[in-house]
Design a protein around this motif. Structure first.
Motif, short mmCIF file in Angstrom:
data_model
loop_
_atom_site.label_atom_id
_atom_site.label_comp_id
_atom_site.label_asym_id
_atom_site.label_seq_id
_atom_site.Cartn_x
_atom_site.Cartn_y
_atom_site.Cartn_z
N GLY A 107 60.55 -33.58 -10.09
CA GLY A 107 61.58 -32.57 -9.84
C GLY A 107 61.05 -31.16 -10.04
O GLY A 107 61.22 -30.29 -9.19
N PHE A 108 60.40 -30.92 -11.16
CA PHE A 108 59.82 -29.58 -11.41
C PHE A 108 58.71 -29.31 -10.40
O PHE A 108 58.56 -28.20 -9.90
CB PHE A 108 59.26 -29.47 -12.82
CG PHE A 108 60.30 -29.50 -13.90
CD1 PHE A 108 61.44 -28.71 -13.82
CD2 PHE A 108 60.14 -30.30 -15.03
CE1 PHE A 108 62.40 -28.73 -14.82
CE2 PHE A 108 61.10 -30.33 -16.03
CZ PHE A 108 62.23 -29.55 -15.93
N ASN A 109 57.91 -30.35 -10.12
CA ASN A 109 56.80 -30.26 -9.15
C ASN A 109 55.97 -28.99 -9.36
O ASN A 109 55.70 -28.25 -8.41
CB ASN A 109 57.36 -30.31 -7.72
CG ASN A 109 56.38 -30.96 -6.75
OD1 ASN A 109 55.84 -32.03 -7.02
ND2 ASN A 109 56.13 -30.31 -5.62
N VAL A 110 55.60 -28.74 -10.61
CA VAL A 110 54.72 -27.61 -10.91
C VAL A 110 53.27 -28.09 -10.86
O VAL A 110 53.00 -29.28 -10.99
CB VAL A 110 55.02 -26.99 -12.30
CG1 VAL A 110 56.43 -26.43 -12.34
CG2 VAL A 110 54.79 -27.99 -13.41
N VAL A 111 52.36 -27.15 -10.64
CA VAL A 111 50.93 -27.49 -10.52
C VAL A 111 50.18 -26.71 -11.60
O VAL A 111 49.78 -25.56 -11.38
CB VAL A 111 50.41 -27.13 -9.11
CG1 VAL A 111 49.00 -27.67 -8.93
CG2 VAL A 111 51.32 -27.65 -8.03
N SER B 185 49.47 -20.93 -14.56
CA SER B 185 50.20 -21.53 -13.45
C SER B 185 51.31 -22.46 -13.92
O SER B 185 52.05 -23.02 -13.10
CB SER B 185 49.24 -22.27 -12.50
OG SER B 185 48.78 -23.45 -13.12
N THR C 190 53.84 -24.00 -20.29
CA THR C 190 54.30 -25.09 -21.16
C THR C 190 53.81 -26.46 -20.67
O THR C 190 53.72 -27.39 -21.46
CB THR C 190 55.83 -25.11 -21.34
OG1 THR C 190 56.45 -24.89 -20.07
CG2 THR C 190 56.26 -24.03 -22.31
N PHE D 165 67.29 -29.20 -7.35
CA PHE D 165 67.90 -29.76 -8.54
C PHE D 165 67.76 -28.81 -9.71
O PHE D 165 67.94 -29.19 -10.84
CB PHE D 165 67.26 -31.11 -8.83
CG PHE D 165 65.95 -31.24 -8.11
CD1 PHE D 165 65.86 -31.94 -6.91
CD2 PHE D 165 64.83 -30.56 -8.57
CE1 PHE D 165 64.66 -32.01 -6.21
CE2 PHE D 165 63.64 -30.63 -7.88
CZ PHE D 165 63.55 -31.36 -6.69
N LEU D 166 67.36 -27.59 -9.46
CA LEU D 166 67.18 -26.63 -10.55
C LEU D 166 67.68 -25.26 -10.13
O LEU D 166 67.38 -24.81 -9.04
CB LEU D 166 65.69 -26.49 -10.90
CG LEU D 166 65.13 -27.48 -11.88
CD1 LEU D 166 63.66 -27.23 -12.06
CD2 LEU D 166 65.85 -27.40 -13.22
N ILE E 291 61.28 -25.62 -19.89
CA ILE E 291 61.62 -24.87 -18.66
C ILE E 291 61.34 -23.36 -18.79
O ILE E 291 60.77 -22.77 -17.87
CB ILE E 291 63.08 -25.15 -18.23
CG1 ILE E 291 63.20 -26.60 -17.75
CG2 ILE E 291 63.52 -24.18 -17.12
CD1 ILE E 291 64.58 -27.01 -17.27
N TRP F 55 57.13 -23.26 -9.51
CA TRP F 55 56.58 -23.42 -8.17
C TRP F 55 57.67 -23.68 -7.14
O TRP F 55 57.47 -23.44 -5.95
CB TRP F 55 55.55 -24.56 -8.16
CG TRP F 55 54.25 -24.22 -8.82
CD1 TRP F 55 54.04 -23.95 -10.14
CD2 TRP F 55 52.97 -24.10 -8.18
NE1 TRP F 55 52.71 -23.67 -10.36
CE2 TRP F 55 52.03 -23.77 -9.17
CE3 TRP F 55 52.54 -24.26 -6.87
CZ2 TRP F 55 50.68 -23.58 -8.89
CZ3 TRP F 55 51.19 -24.08 -6.58
CH2 TRP F 55 50.27 -23.74 -7.59
N GLN F 56 58.81 -24.18 -7.56
CA GLN F 56 59.89 -24.47 -6.61
C GLN F 56 60.85 -23.28 -6.47
O GLN F 56 61.80 -23.37 -5.69
CB GLN F 56 60.66 -25.73 -7.04
CG GLN F 56 59.79 -26.97 -7.12
CD GLN F 56 58.93 -27.17 -5.89
OE1 GLN F 56 59.40 -27.10 -4.76
NE2 GLN F 56 57.62 -27.37 -6.09
#
Lengths: 446, 446
Positions: free
Chosen positions: A88-92, A98, A101, B9-10, B56, B62-63
């Motif tokens: 869901g967050f789909n962070v890289v 970048s 946390t 979703f955020l 968070i 990124w989204q």
């Protein structure tokens, strides 16, 4: 473990797929799925119906309680939730900036895991070491091999010495380690697979290791790296880490410990004496695929070998050297937020229930063993026709669709492995397996 | 694209995290998360509260529709659903027998993608080629480099020739390719970074490539591999694939095309002339991390280099050679069922809406360009103080928390990159970015 952890999202009990005895033709025929992508969007309902009708019947159900093959890639609701958050967050989080946390949680969780395993504190961030999450054992092995290779080549004075580097493992060591060494450019002819035997429970003999190293030094080679294992894949053997460590120390070589599956067990005090770093929580730790912990005493060596410093990623945080940039601890630049998953798994179960889970699997395995079966080693006499019989027995079990097992060959003997540990496996499944084995064996002997 | 695909979703709009201007101290302090794992299970509620309160706020989102940095790792509801199914089944399809439809779906989906991109049919399973899903570009590059390396070493007669192998790329080629070559044991001194310039739009010159190759041959080196790029990271440059291909053919060298992000655009007929095999659907293709497509004309070369045949995995299906065993197409043994995710994304959106999505991003980028800004290249005159100004401008934009951008240096000029393409980005976000840039630039110039 609470009952919540034993529930799953698929009615897999009791059937598990096997196609061993069928023809190996395409299960997904063009009649089922078109040969090109349909141009327009399709309703979700249609897609999910195809999942049920086409995909599921042809999956080998690793989450079935009757899956006893390979290793236990056990999933859990907590692991699934962690994956949902990650996706869901789909962070890289390739470097700290970048996704700060994401990086920090990974360092914290690796220290948590290290403390649970009672790793020497030199492997923790709270001291001078540190850990990282990779996708797989082989990826981690490529990285540590490259780190040691580059350090050695620097000491030896140039890249042309790469053909002198030698790597050591037991013939029971996971085969991906040999693949990793070749990937890293170590000549395959310099890979020493040291023979093990039934008499030492298939564990690596420090004496034989020393002979191999001394031989290579005499031939002008440079011993680089030793891979020891806690819980080998074919036989579950535990290499004598302390003694092997002494040999590695003596020759100033790198000692890498592959505890991909059995390492999880070492959170239990009664099993901890096995482990004095690499462990896959996606095996036996209720953490959905993929998740592999790698600890290293001197992360600097890894970073020296794997770091990149392209202009496009330069930032004040990295320049300050006060942060971890995990891109320099792994092969890829991109990385998923796997730490969130492992963190949810640990908190939702707690070491308390994780130990309960591991002990419960071991108790089931011990009861199975007591039923006249050596764990992981269902041994019939070593005559050729009987080896053939063991092979036929596995095929008969698997083609029944009622359980799925796999095999190994130890000292030339074909043995049937029994890996007990999927999330849903309960005592009655193991008892049913034993009955199935007896029935199929009797049919074969008639 | 339908409105469903633009929802997420955020509630990330409009703030995105940036810590550029703050101190780089730990965001997750021991006061927030304990230094060791809590022994007992914790309620889900507590865990999710910590996600909201601790994790968070320190993520780089990124989204967020205001994320314009690095590349667009755009997620979608379909990609998320695909990940849920993948994580739920949690099968490990390392060979065909270990999950037949997982392997077969991957082959089908790679052919679907190949056809959407109008790849030459020689890259498809329906002919003699084939594709595989990796986790990352660098992993895929290590594999193809190892395959060509092993083929060359066989032809040259031994592993000692590894120090003669040379690899070619442009100075704009993604830096992970250089890392991949080093990982595969190619001496870093044999890595040729061919200079590009503003005059050719920073694309790789076939003439310069030829000079470099001829030079190396004269010095006794063996040219091995060329990495060309469609859409370079610093400048979005497109290398002239056809002409480079001719040079590669002439010297019988391997040509690898990195189209990690821009390749997705090639499903649109008007953009297809760029592409005549590697693409990351986890960039710009609404497919949540991680997913990288690799196609290869002669899969046998990959398998020859990467295959392992341990007794524990032997089975009749593999023996028949009638099936694909994907373990031999990648680094790791274990692998996730990523094909399911890509398949759901393609079916749920259809090429129709995927093209709409890509064209909509390009239209926004063109409007941004028309606002007197060169896309990916916000160029102020190249004097030192003004370069410094561009750097300060990025810091000012990022520390506002209202948008997140990154930079590159091209021919010595510091430029600000603007990557437009997150799932949620709409025209008003791009307009707001342009206003923010103007405001911050004016404040700096005052």
């Amino acid at each position: 473990m609470g009952s919540a952890s034993r529930k799953t999202f698929l009615p897999l009990d009791p059937v598990t797929f096997s196609n061993e005895s069928k023809a190996f033709k395409a299960l997904l025929s063009p009649a089922m799925l078109p040969e090109s992508a349909p141009y327009c969007p399709e309703p979700l309902q249609d897609i999910l119906e195809d999942v049920s009708n086409c995909i599921i019947p042809g999956l080998t159900h690793w989450q079935s309680p009757n899956f006893f093959a390979y290793f236990h890639a056990n999933a859990s609701t907590a692991g699934f939730l962690g994956e949902m958050l990650c996706s869901g967050f789909n962070v890289v989080g390739f470097n700290w900036i970048s996704s700060p946390t994401a990086t920090e949680l990974e360092s914290i969780v690796l220290d948590w895991m290290g403390k649970m395993l009672k790793l020497p504190s030199s492997f923790l961030f709270s001291r001078t070491g540190g850990g990282v999450l990779h996708g797989s054992t082989c990826e981690a092995a490529v990285c540590v091999l490259a780190a040691t290779r580059d350090k050695a080549l620097k000491e030896l004075g140039g890249w042309e010495n790469i053909t002198k580097l030698a790597v050591y493992a037991a013939d029971q060591t996971h085969f991906t380690f040999q693949k990793a060494a070749k990937l890293a450019g170590i000549p395959p002819s310099n890979f020493r697979l040291i023979e093990t035997s039934f008499s030492t429970g298939f564990s690596l003999s420090p004496e034989n290791l020393r002979f191999a190293i001394e031989d290579d030094i005499k031939s002008g080679l440079v011993p680089l790296f030793l891979c020891a294992t806690i819980g080998t894949t074919p036989s579950g053997a535990v290499d004598p880490i302390a003694e092997l460590g002494k040999v590695a120390m003596e020759f100033k070589r790198w000692l890498h410990i592959d505890a991909a599956y059995a390492g999880s067990g070492c959170i239990c005090p009664e099993l901890r004496h096995y482990l004095d770093g690499l462990l896959n929580p996606h095996k036996w730790f209720l953490t959905n695929m993929d998740c592999c912990c790698l600890w290293i005493k001197e992360p600097k060596l890894l970073v020296d070998s794997l770091s990149t410093d392209p202009e496009i990623l330069r930032n004040n945080a990295s320049k300050s050297k006060a942060v971890v940039d995990y891109k320099d601890w792994q092969i890829a630049l991109s990385r998923r937020f796997r730490a969130l998953k492992l963190w949810v798994v640990i908190r939702r179960h707690g070491p308390a229930n994780l130990m309960y889970h591991i002990r419960s699997d071991i108790a089931m395995a011990k009861r199975f063993e007591a039923q006249k079966v050596r764990i992981g080693l269902l041994q019939v006499e070593a005559k050729v026709e009987e080896e053939d019989l063991n092979c036929k027995l596995v095929e008969a079990i698997n083609s029944s669709g009622r359980a799925f097992m796999s095999h190994a060959v130890l000292s030339g003997i074909y043995v049937i492995r029994c890996a007990i540990g999927t999330t849903l496996t309960q005592q009655h499944h193991v008892d049913a397996l034993w009955k199935l084995i007896q029935d199929k064996a009797q049919s074969l002997l008639m």
